[in-house]
Scaffold this motif. Sequence first.
Motif, PDB file in Angstrom:
ATOM      1  N   PHE A 113     -29.849  28.930 111.130  1.00 31.94           N
ATOM      2  CA  PHE A 113     -29.913  27.470 111.043  1.00 31.94           C
ATOM      3  C   PHE A 113     -31.102  27.047 110.184  1.00 31.94           C
ATOM      4  N   HIS A 114     -32.255  27.642 110.429  1.00 32.49           N
ATOM      5  CA  HIS A 114     -33.449  27.274 109.675  1.00 32.49           C
ATOM      6  C   HIS A 114     -33.351  27.694 108.210  1.00 32.49           C
ATOM      7  N   LYS A 115     -32.761  28.837 107.951  1.00 37.68           N
ATOM      8  CA  LYS A 115     -32.605  29.274 106.562  1.00 37.68           C
ATOM      9  C   LYS A 115     -31.621  28.392 105.805  1.00 37.68           C
ATOM     10  N   LEU A 116     -30.660  27.832 106.540  1.00 38.32           N
ATOM     11  CA  LEU A 116     -29.666  26.964 105.923  1.00 38.32           C
ATOM     12  C   LEU A 116     -30.249  25.605 105.566  1.00 38.32           C
ATOM     13  N   PHE A 117     -31.062  25.044 106.461  1.00 39.15           N
ATOM     14  CA  PHE A 117     -31.556  23.682 106.275  1.00 39.15           C
ATOM     15  C   PHE A 117     -32.947  23.604 105.658  1.00 39.15           C
TER      16      PHE A 117
END
Length: 240
Positions: A171-175
């Motif tokens: 999630f963090h790598k995506l956003f």
Amino acid sequence: MYYNSNDGENKLQWGNFMKRLKLTDFFIGIVFTLLFLSLAVIITINFRPLYYLDVKVLHIEESSGYPKQDILDNYNALIDYSSPFFRGGLTFPTLQASESGLAHFKEVKNIFSFFYILGAFTLVLGVAIMRYKHRKKDYSYLLASSITAAILPLFVILAVAVDFDTTFVMFHKLFFHNDDWLFNPVTDPVIKILPETFFMHCALLIIFFIILGSIIFAIQYFRIKKDFLIKYRKHNNLKI
């Protein structure tokens, strides 16, 4: 073999429903899914009792080494700052923060602001759709939207159930396109009062609200269907 006539009628009604579905029904479903998601995020962000409960349940006082009042004061300062209506920079009452940490929270604020804008846009669009469909006596979009909205939570629940840690990282790598979210407890001690389990609880609450929206639409669809007490083949003007 016993034949239940209700089974045949239910299959006929389901078949008629599927025939009446239009591609626009699923586009409308996406609109309402985004609305449910936006509202769920906004409500969850501002639902501070969830964190207050987790302070006790997750023993954040013991794990962080900070007194309860300091924990709540710093958390409330962060949530206040995250609102798109807050003006000014982020300042923690009793905790220090690095430049990269503050930069990350600014990105988080921008994401939350996006959901406020998306929520307002989809709410206006959703109300317009509902009024238009009501005039047309076309209610098939309710069930289509309910089904569409239920798909997203199912994927998230599956991901969380299989491996929340990996999902959290993805999630963090995506956003976020940097490593500012990888906090150092020494330079950004706020991370000590924000355990991953709390974020999992937030994700579950968001899922709950989306599913609630899906259920409300499904109930409304079947209520309308029951109130009219008619069958598809006898009333072509009512699209349900």
